[in-house]
Design an enzyme around this catalytic site. Structure first.
Site, PDB file in Angstrom:
ATOM      1  N   CYS A   1     -43.429   2.881  34.723  1.00  0.00           N
ATOM      2  CA  CYS A   1     -42.010   2.593  35.605  1.00  0.00           C
ATOM      3  C   CYS A   1     -42.873   1.777  36.697  1.00  0.00           C
ATOM      4  O   CYS A   1     -42.674   2.504  37.761  1.00  0.00           O
ATOM      5  CB  CYS A   1     -41.507   4.055  35.907  1.00  0.00           C
ATOM      6  SG  CYS A   1     -40.455   4.009  36.662  1.00  0.00           S
TER       7      CYS A   1
ATOM      8  N   CYS B   1     -40.687   3.572  39.945  1.00  0.00           N
ATOM      9  CA  CYS B   1     -40.993   4.572  40.293  1.00  0.00           C
ATOM     10  C   CYS B   1     -41.862   4.778  41.176  1.00  0.00           C
ATOM     11  O   CYS B   1     -42.632   4.899  42.202  1.00  0.00           O
ATOM     12  CB  CYS B   1     -41.442   5.554  39.112  1.00  0.00           C
ATOM     13  SG  CYS B   1     -40.587   5.509  37.919  1.00  0.00           S
ATOM     14  N   ASP B   2     -42.830   3.614  40.817  1.00  0.00           N
ATOM     15  CA  ASP B   2     -44.468   2.873  41.006  1.00  0.00           C
ATOM     16  C   ASP B   2     -44.887   1.986  41.741  1.00  0.00           C
ATOM     17  O   ASP B   2     -45.560   1.918  42.777  1.00  0.00           O
ATOM     18  CB  ASP B   2     -45.461   3.291  39.998  1.00  0.00           C
ATOM     19  CG  ASP B   2     -45.226   5.056  39.846  1.00  0.00           C
ATOM     20  OD1 ASP B   2     -44.837   5.632  40.342  1.00  0.00           O
ATOM     21  OD2 ASP B   2     -45.494   5.486  38.884  1.00  0.00           O
TER      22      ASP B   2
END
Ligand code: NDP
Length: 309
Positions: A136, A139-140
């Protein structure tokens, strides 16, 4: 077989399931929630979550899920560990089997079983999950700002993640196993217009390289049989997700990739009294906050349904 009747049964314990639980519990529907195999869902496999509103300093994924669980319990949700192994949606109340041994009759059902990111299946990939390997970018990606990363895949997701990462990272390699991109023309154009993005066609990942601090590189096999290596600190796998809908095949309307079809703008499935929320019905956005929002929609749709039933 032991059996029980419940008003509202929720399957799944990600942001969608817990949000549906908070709302249905506060509406006095006495929800029972089954957590499934991975309590807390996909967020429990991430580290820091920085884009969930309300946490200006960020929050660890597992902590966020523990907080949602606590909030659902505070209003009386009956949260249980267990797997739903069979459902019969042909008549109401719906018949649901837990762990092959307990029968539940449910007046309404909220399905929030999520989706699972596909990984390459390499042993080295498994070793560095959460330490440089992610599924992701939203997200990261931020953790890799100014660094070099690779994105695996040639579909819309991979191209979207690669162009997003290119705004944060120094260099992005898009690793594609075929000699063409499967992504839409518009997305391909976006990739072509991104100067710090390099496509490596006909490269198949073979080993994620790393040390005690995490990922350091990726070794690949080219179609001519030769080897290639890139130095990276992050590898983002974007080869697709599969929705967790095996239980519902043949009973609920699914799209061609297996996601539950809902009526636009609602959580209603083709069966009255069965609602779907979160990634199990969303191939596009797949964010914790959108899943939570759709859990709320499912709870409100369910409440209305039970009032009218
Ligand atoms: P796709 O199935 O479209 O693409 C998956 C990609 O990963 C393909 O290029 C595939 O290669 C590659 N791949 C699969 N397995 C492996 C493997 N083991 N090793 C290396 N590469 C592999 O998935 P997406 O998640 O990209 O998209 C899913 C759906 O969501 C699509 O319908 C897409 O259009 C849509 N979507 C739309 C977006 C948008 O419009 N903004 C954004 C994201 C998704 P190969 O081609 O060789 O099979």
């Amino acid at each position: 077989m032991e059996n029980e009747t419940v008003k509202c049964l929720i399957i799944g314990s990600g942001p969608a399931g817990y949000t549906a639980a908070i709302y249905t519990a506060r509406a006095n529907l006495s929800p029972v929630l089954y957590e499934g195999l991975e309590p807390g869902g996909q967020l429990t496999t991430t580290t820091e979550v920085e884009n969930f509103p309300g946490y200006p300093e960020g929050v660890a994924g597992p902590q966020l899920m523990a907080d949602m669980r606590k909030q659902a319990e505070r209003f009386g949700t009956d949260i249980r560990f267990g797997m739903i192994t069979q459902v019969d949606l042909s008549q109401r109340p719906f018949r649901v089997i837990v762990d092959g041994q307990k029968e539940i009759l449910a007046d309404s059902l909220i399905i929030a079983t999520g989706a699972t990111a596909k990984y390459l299946g390499l042993e080295s990939e498994e070793r560095y999950k959460g330490q440089g390997v992610s599924a992701c970018a939203t997200c990261d990606g931020f953790f890799y700002r100014g660094q070099d990363v690779a994105v695996i895949g040639g579909g819309d997701s991979a191209c979207e993640e690669a162009t997003y990462l290119a705004t944060i990272c120094r260099k992005v390699y898009l690793v594609v196993r075929k000699n063409y991109l499967r992504a839409s023309k518009a997305m391909q154009q976006r990739v072509a217009n991104t100067p710090n993005l390099e496509i490596l066609f006909e490269h198949t990942p073979e080993e994620v390289l790393g040390d005690a601090n995490g990922v350091t590189g990726l070794r690949m096999r080219k179609s001519d049989g030769s080897e290639a290596t890139v130095e990276i600190t992050g590898m983002f796998v974007a080869i697709g997700h599969h929705p967790n809908t095996e239980l519902f095949k043949g009973q609920l309307d699914l799209d061609e990739t297996g996601y539950i079809k809902t009526q636009p703008g609602t959580s209603k499935t083709n069966i009255e009294g069965v609602f779907a929320a979160g990634d199990v019905q969303d191939p596009h956005y797949r964010q914790a906050i959108t899943a939570a929002g759709s859990g709320c929609i499912a709870a409100l749709d369910c409440e209305r349904f039970l009032l009218d039933a």
